[in-house]
Design an enzyme around this catalytic site. Structure first.
Site, PDB file in Angstrom:
ATOM      1  N   ASN A 211       0.863  -1.244  -0.028  1.00  0.00           N
ATOM      2  CA  ASN A 211       0.086   0.123   0.141  1.00  0.00           C
ATOM      3  C   ASN A 211       0.942   1.258   0.049  1.00  0.00           C
ATOM      4  O   ASN A 211       2.072   1.316   0.606  1.00  0.00           O
ATOM      5  CB  ASN A 211      -0.779   0.053   1.348  1.00  0.00           C
ATOM      6  CG  ASN A 211      -2.134  -0.724   1.109  1.00  0.00           C
ATOM      7  OD1 ASN A 211      -2.500  -1.061   0.253  1.00  0.00           O
ATOM      8  ND2 ASN A 211      -2.764  -0.835   2.130  1.00  0.00           N
ATOM      9  N   ASP A 279      -4.799  -5.032   2.245  1.00  0.00           N
ATOM     10  CA  ASP A 279      -5.931  -5.892   2.509  1.00  0.00           C
ATOM     11  C   ASP A 279      -5.982  -7.366   2.117  1.00  0.00           C
ATOM     12  O   ASP A 279      -6.570  -8.235   2.701  1.00  0.00           O
ATOM     13  CB  ASP A 279      -7.138  -5.351   1.898  1.00  0.00           C
ATOM     14  CG  ASP A 279      -7.684  -4.025   2.586  1.00  0.00           C
ATOM     15  OD1 ASP A 279      -7.514  -3.944   3.566  1.00  0.00           O
ATOM     16  OD2 ASP A 279      -7.946  -2.930   1.896  1.00  0.00           O
TER      17      ASP A 279
HETATM   18  N1  CTP Z   1      -6.667  -1.940   9.154  1.00  0.00           N
HETATM   19  C1  CTP Z   1      -6.202  -2.945   9.751  1.00  0.00           C
HETATM   20  N2  CTP Z   1      -5.978  -3.943   9.152  1.00  0.00           N
HETATM   21  C2  CTP Z   1      -6.094  -4.341   8.098  1.00  0.00           C
HETATM   22  C3  CTP Z   1      -6.777  -3.096   7.263  1.00  0.00           C
HETATM   23  C4  CTP Z   1      -6.981  -2.135   7.761  1.00  0.00           C
HETATM   24  O1  CTP Z   1      -5.791  -2.679  11.070  1.00  0.00           O
HETATM   25  N3  CTP Z   1      -6.011  -5.360   7.474  1.00  0.00           N
HETATM   26  C5  CTP Z   1      -6.754  -0.427   9.942  1.00  0.00           C
HETATM   27  C6  CTP Z   1      -6.136   0.449   9.442  1.00  0.00           C
HETATM   28  O2  CTP Z   1      -4.959   0.628  10.116  1.00  0.00           O
HETATM   29  C7  CTP Z   1      -6.895   1.826   9.534  1.00  0.00           C
HETATM   30  C8  CTP Z   1      -8.191   1.340   9.250  1.00  0.00           C
HETATM   31  O3  CTP Z   1      -8.187  -0.154   9.589  1.00  0.00           O
HETATM   32  O4  CTP Z   1      -7.068   2.266  11.072  1.00  0.00           O
HETATM   33  C9  CTP Z   1      -9.028   1.475   8.213  1.00  0.00           C
HETATM   34  O5  CTP Z   1      -7.957   0.990   7.268  1.00  0.00           O
HETATM   35  P1  CTP Z   1      -8.354   1.499   5.534  1.00  0.00           P
HETATM   36  O6  CTP Z   1      -7.355   1.142   4.624  1.00  0.00           O
HETATM   37  O7  CTP Z   1      -8.825   2.895   5.503  1.00  0.00           O
HETATM   38  O8  CTP Z   1      -9.734   0.901   5.313  1.00  0.00           O
HETATM   39  P2  CTP Z   1      -9.980  -0.556   4.987  1.00  0.00           P
HETATM   40  O9  CTP Z   1     -10.667  -1.145   6.347  1.00  0.00           O
HETATM   41  O10 CTP Z   1      -8.758  -1.522   4.465  1.00  0.00           O
HETATM   42  O11 CTP Z   1     -11.245  -0.591   3.998  1.00  0.00           O
HETATM   43  P3  CTP Z   1     -11.141  -0.173   2.390  1.00  0.00           P
HETATM   44  O12 CTP Z   1      -9.792  -0.590   2.029  1.00  0.00           O
HETATM   45  O13 CTP Z   1     -12.105  -1.124   1.773  1.00  0.00           O
HETATM   46  O14 CTP Z   1     -11.568   1.200   2.466  1.00  0.00           O
END
Ligand code: CTP
Length: 401
Positions: A211, A279
């Site tokens: 990322n 993710d």
């Molecule tokens: N996060 C986490 N573990 C993951 C994915 C996300 O701990 N596997 C945490 C990130 O550190 C952040 C929050 O979840 O505090 C949101 O992360 P973000 O990347 O904005 O969202 P996602 O949950 O990954 O959703 P999307 O990619 O669909 O927007």
């Protein structure tokens, strides 16, 4: 009055008529049992003497680095590490300018520049100097570097003019720093964990998906938490950043490693999840480097959501769970969805589609959404990531105390 025994204060006194007020300030700290060391700049010695400071503070007084035996006796690094807090009172327009440009030409500026502690500045100068654009610009920079200002106040000046630029009363300076030190002492018993940076998910030994994330905002939050005394652990994916040695740093590469490190550092009182966790991970990682002869089809599987797991952890859920939401559209509604779905107390949302904030930038603008029944939100306007983190940590301190 609260007792400041075991608290180490490093005073820096610059030249100016207000220097006499620093004697009263030192007396207040001594009365509360603080240990004091003092640096006098060359021009401060025209207003107060090393002997008067030494007698009053019952501590060492250091003069200029290159002019005395001081240099042999101590080095500027150990002096700045020794202190719990540094107070520059009075600070002149000249020293403000030096600090703003990182000019380390004497002992005082060298020690302050080398410091990893909170530095308080109590300015004293003529009203025109105080109002000059260059002083204002310098102070703006200093605030963004984490310096804290106390005063000045309005009043009659030694030069006969009236206006802003008078050094604050010693008792007001004392009270503010005493509050900082006592809050810090309380915070030492509070554990904080921060995740930061990206994770790398390997396809084969040399290739990975990741990322976009510099880790800057998370590192700044860890620094701010540490400065306020919290027992801070930073779990970081791959970044190019450095962090203070006093912060426990755990370096990881993959989401699975970040998850494991997070679990191993529970329980914690505060958890800030600023990492841009990938993710997905590769379903089956190739042991050998994949040759490029054919098209490559890789199967991805979902990584564990670390934040979601920890915030729903029955017995070990931190008292305060803060998530981040990096969005490119529908910032508020997506952030609120994440706040609820991930059971966070707060979520810090930022728009990563804007070029001047987020990712590699040193600047940010965020909205904090609070998970209370009023669905309160607050926007922290465009400023340095270090300032954003100070403001977030201000709110953490209020919440935890
Ligand atoms: N996060 C986490 N573990 C993951 C994915 C996300 O701990 N596997 C945490 C990130 O550190 C952040 C929050 O979840 O505090 C949101 O992360 P973000 O990347 O904005 O969202 P996602 O949950 O990954 O959703 P999307 O990619 O669909 O927007």
């Amino acid at each position: 009055m609260k007792n400041l025994a075991n608290k180490k204060i490093l005073f820096v006194i610059c030249g100016g008529i207000a220097a006499y007020k620093s004697l009263e300030l030192i007396r207040l700290f001594r009365k509360n049992k603080a240990t004091i060391k003092t640096i006098l700049t060359k021009s401060a010695k025209k207003f107060v003497t090393p002997l008067s400071i030494a007698s009053l503070s019952q501590g060492k007084v250091y003069e200029d680095l290159f002019s005395t035996e001081n240099e042999l006796e101590m080095d500027h690094i150990s002096l700045s590490r020794w202190a719990d807090v540094i107070i520059v009172a009075p600070v002149t327009a000249n020293t403000i300018s030096k600090l703003a440009t990182g000019n380390a030409e004497d002992l005082a500026s060298t020690v302050i520049l080398a410091s990893n502690k909170q530095v308080y500045l109590a300015p004293a100068m003529n009203v025109r100097m105080w109002e000059h654009k260059s002083t204002k610009d310098n102070l703006k920079n200093l605030r963004s570097y984490g310096y804290k200002l106390i005063g000045p106040v309005t009043g009659d000046m030694a030069c006969g003019e009236y206006g802003d630029g008078k050094m604050s009363d010693p008792i007001d300076i004392f009270n503010e720093i005493q509050n900082f030190l006592t809050a810090r002492k309380k915070n030492k018993k509070i554990r904080a964990l921060v995740t930061a940076g990206p994770t790398n998910e390997y396809i084969d030994p040399v290739r990975f998906i990741s990322n976009k994330s510099s880790g800057k905002q998370g590192y700044e939050i860890a620094k701010s938490l540490h400065k306020r005394g919290f027992d801070t652990t930073l779990i970081s994916g791959p970044t190019n950043l450095d962090i203070d040695q006093e912060i426990k740093l755990i370096k990881v590469e993959t989401a699975d490693e970040m998850f494991k490190a997070t679990q191993q550092n529970l329980p914690t009182d505060i958890a800030v999840f600023s990492a841009a966790v990938s993710d997905f991970k590769i379903n089956i990682k190739s042991k050998d480097k994949i040759k490029k002869e054919e098209n490559l089809n890789i199967k991805l599987e979902k990584n564990i959501d670390i934040l979601n797991y920890i915030s729903n952890h029955n017995s070990m859920r931190p008292k305060l769970v803060i998530g981040f939401a990096a969005e490119t559209k529908n910032l508020n509604s997506n952030a609120i969805k994440k706040l609820k779905n991930k059971n966070c107390d707060w979520i810090v949302a930022n728009d990563v589609s804007k070029k001047n904030i987020g990712f590699d930038s040193d600047f940010n603008e965020v909205t904090i959404h609070y998970n209370d029944f009023k669905e309160k939100k607050e926007t922290l306007s465009y400023k340095k990531k270090s300032e954003i983190s100070e403001e977030i940590v201000d709110r953490i301190v209020t919440q935890m105390n």
